[in-house]
Design a protein around this motif. Structure first.
Motif, PDB file in Angstrom:
ATOM      1  N   ASP A 179       0.826  -1.209   0.000  1.00  0.00           N
ATOM      2  CA  ASP A 179       0.000   0.000   0.000  1.00  0.00           C
ATOM      3  C   ASP A 179       0.861   1.259   0.000  1.00  0.00           C
ATOM      4  O   ASP A 179       0.543   2.247  -0.687  1.00  0.00           O
ATOM      5  CB  ASP A 179      -0.927  -0.004   1.220  1.00  0.00           C
ATOM      6  N   VAL A 180       1.956   1.239   0.748  1.00  0.00           N
ATOM      7  CA  VAL A 180       2.817   2.422   0.800  1.00  0.00           C
ATOM      8  C   VAL A 180       3.542   2.617  -0.528  1.00  0.00           C
ATOM      9  O   VAL A 180       3.737   3.760  -0.974  1.00  0.00           O
ATOM     10  CB  VAL A 180       3.807   2.309   1.981  1.00  0.00           C
ATOM     11  N   ASN A 181       3.934   1.523  -1.171  1.00  0.00           N
ATOM     12  CA  ASN A 181       4.524   1.643  -2.512  1.00  0.00           C
ATOM     13  C   ASN A 181       3.561   2.352  -3.461  1.00  0.00           C
ATOM     14  O   ASN A 181       3.959   3.203  -4.266  1.00  0.00           O
ATOM     15  CB  ASN A 181       4.871   0.260  -3.070  1.00  0.00           C
ATOM     16  N   THR A 182       2.283   1.984  -3.365  1.00  0.00           N
ATOM     17  CA  THR A 182       1.270   2.603  -4.224  1.00  0.00           C
ATOM     18  C   THR A 182       1.084   4.075  -3.870  1.00  0.00           C
ATOM     19  O   THR A 182       0.978   4.936  -4.754  1.00  0.00           O
ATOM     20  CB  THR A 182      -0.063   1.851  -4.097  1.00  0.00           C
ATOM     21  N   ASN A 197      -5.290   8.728   0.281  1.00  0.00           N
ATOM     22  CA  ASN A 197      -6.220   7.626   0.487  1.00  0.00           C
ATOM     23  C   ASN A 197      -5.473   6.314   0.731  1.00  0.00           C
ATOM     24  O   ASN A 197      -5.787   5.564   1.672  1.00  0.00           O
ATOM     25  CB  ASN A 197      -7.142   7.495  -0.725  1.00  0.00           C
ATOM     26  N   ARG A 198      -4.471   6.035  -0.081  1.00  0.00           N
ATOM     27  CA  ARG A 198      -3.751   4.774   0.063  1.00  0.00           C
ATOM     28  C   ARG A 198      -2.906   4.754   1.344  1.00  0.00           C
ATOM     29  O   ARG A 198      -2.812   3.730   2.014  1.00  0.00           O
ATOM     30  CB  ARG A 198      -2.885   4.502  -1.158  1.00  0.00           C
ATOM     31  N   ALA A 199      -2.305   5.874   1.695  1.00  0.00           N
ATOM     32  CA  ALA A 199      -1.531   5.939   2.941  1.00  0.00           C
ATOM     33  C   ALA A 199      -2.432   5.731   4.150  1.00  0.00           C
ATOM     34  O   ALA A 199      -2.056   5.041   5.111  1.00  0.00           O
ATOM     35  CB  ALA A 199      -0.816   7.287   3.031  1.00  0.00           C
ATOM     36  N   GLN A 200      -3.636   6.291   4.115  1.00  0.00           N
ATOM     37  CA  GLN A 200      -4.577   6.102   5.220  1.00  0.00           C
ATOM     38  C   GLN A 200      -5.012   4.644   5.345  1.00  0.00           C
ATOM     39  O   GLN A 200      -5.187   4.141   6.458  1.00  0.00           O
ATOM     40  CB  GLN A 200      -5.795   7.012   5.028  1.00  0.00           C
ATOM     41  N   ALA A 211       6.300  -0.005   7.639  1.00  0.00           N
ATOM     42  CA  ALA A 211       6.036   0.928   6.539  1.00  0.00           C
ATOM     43  C   ALA A 211       5.177   2.115   6.956  1.00  0.00           C
ATOM     44  O   ALA A 211       5.069   3.093   6.199  1.00  0.00           O
ATOM     45  CB  ALA A 211       5.368   0.194   5.380  1.00  0.00           C
ATOM     46  N   ILE A 212       4.568   2.058   8.147  1.00  0.00           N
ATOM     47  CA  ILE A 212       3.673   3.144   8.554  1.00  0.00           C
ATOM     48  C   ILE A 212       4.423   4.459   8.748  1.00  0.00           C
ATOM     49  O   ILE A 212       3.866   5.540   8.575  1.00  0.00           O
ATOM     50  CB  ILE A 212       2.909   2.747   9.838  1.00  0.00           C
ATOM     51  N   GLU A 213       5.698   4.369   9.074  1.00  0.00           N
ATOM     52  CA  GLU A 213       6.508   5.588   9.167  1.00  0.00           C
ATOM     53  C   GLU A 213       6.440   6.368   7.850  1.00  0.00           C
ATOM     54  O   GLU A 213       6.198   7.587   7.834  1.00  0.00           O
ATOM     55  CB  GLU A 213       7.959   5.228   9.496  1.00  0.00           C
ATOM     56  N   GLU A 214       6.629   5.659   6.738  1.00  0.00           N
ATOM     57  CA  GLU A 214       6.588   6.339   5.441  1.00  0.00           C
ATOM     58  C   GLU A 214       5.168   6.744   5.080  1.00  0.00           C
ATOM     59  O   GLU A 214       4.962   7.782   4.425  1.00  0.00           O
ATOM     60  CB  GLU A 214       7.181   5.451   4.354  1.00  0.00           C
ATOM     61  N   ALA A 215       4.176   5.956   5.478  1.00  0.00           N
ATOM     62  CA  ALA A 215       2.788   6.320   5.199  1.00  0.00           C
ATOM     63  C   ALA A 215       2.443   7.655   5.845  1.00  0.00           C
ATOM     64  O   ALA A 215       1.780   8.512   5.228  1.00  0.00           O
ATOM     65  CB  ALA A 215       1.848   5.219   5.700  1.00  0.00           C
TER      66      ALA A 215
END
Length: 270
Positions: A179-182, A197-200, A211-215
């Motif tokens: 999801d974070v890649n997207t 939207n995708r990060a959320q 990966a939530i750090e980058e989100a």
């Protein structure tokens, strides 16, 4: 006239009999179920998975009520899996689970089902290139997660549960990465609402994944890009609160990137 017809019939029958006699012989004809089981097991342990499948299928067909019938069914699934026939492996293991929901080996069946789908999501080329689950269609990863989840929930004391839990953690982290890649893809192309939207989604579904750090960083940057300063500041505040040592705001690279879960084939070689 009658005599000619009889002669023709005799010749046709003889030809049919000759054809049958010339067909391939069944090497297992006359084998007892014990011998068939031993030979099938030897084939499985020796890595001859085509022969393994053939012998175990014959064993179940000839002795459906024998002591090895149910074991043969799960072994067929295993041999299909090891032989890289994943579709047949999935069909065989699902059949075993449906027919024998109370079997002593049903915990192993769910474990094997997870392994089959886990492999299916990566594939041979993925192993060679180092491609991980986050770079592929997540459906198979979710299916594998569900199989492992049933195992760990219903059979917490199973000897397969610890490994299944490790794989579940890996799958969750990989799905979050996907999801974070997207989200990153959308952000770099200026599709800031899609990135938000995708990060959320990643934050909501996988709140403990690395990966939530980058989100959160993508949320911070995307809200800032569309002029929503309050939401941008909120995202930055949550980022700093949860990742106090993060350098991602300065570098654009998350601190957890170095700790990213390695490709599954680097961990498990089953």
């Amino acid at each position: 006239m009658f005599g000619s017809f009889t002669t023709v019939s005799f010749l046709v029958s003889a030809a049919l009999l000759t054809g049958c006699a010339g067909g391939p012989e069944d090497e297992t004809a006359g084998w007892s179920q014990n011998k068939l089981y031993v030979e099938a097991k030897d084939a499985m342990e020796g890595g001859d998975f085509d022969r393994c499948v053939k012998y175990f299928e014959k064993l179940e067909a000839r002795y459906p009520f024998g002591p090895y019938a149910q074991q043969s069914q799960i072994n067929v699934a295993y041999c299909h899996w090891k032989g890289n026939d994943l579709a047949q492996a999935a069909t065989a293991v699902d059949r075993f689970i449906q027919l024998h929901p109370g079997h002593a080996m049903v915990d192993y069946a769910y474990y094997l089902k997870g392994l089959i789908t886990f492999n299916d999501n990566l594939g041979f080329l993925g192993k060679i290139t180092g491609q991980d689950l986050s770079e592929r269609d997540p459906k198979a990863a979710r299916d594998a997660f569900e199989a492992f989840k049933i195992l760990t929930t219903r059979f917490p004391d199973s000897k397969y549960t610890p490994d299944a839990l490790d794989r579940m953690r890996y799958i969750v982290n990989s799905l979050a990465d996907s999801d974070v890649n997207t989200a990153r893809f959308y952000y770099r192309r200026g599709a800031f609402l899609a990135a938000i939207n995708r990060a959320q989604i990643a934050i909501t579904d996988y709140d403990r994944a690395p990966a939530i750090e980058e989100a959160l960083y993508i949320l911070y940057k995307s809200y800032d890009a569309i002029g929503m300063k309050d939401l941008s500041n909120d995202a930055l505040r949550v980022l700093k609160l949860n990742y106090p040592n993060s350098k991602i705001v300065e570098t654009g690279i998350r601190s957890t990137a170095e700790d990213k879960t390695p490709s599954w084939w680097q961990i498990w070689r089953k």
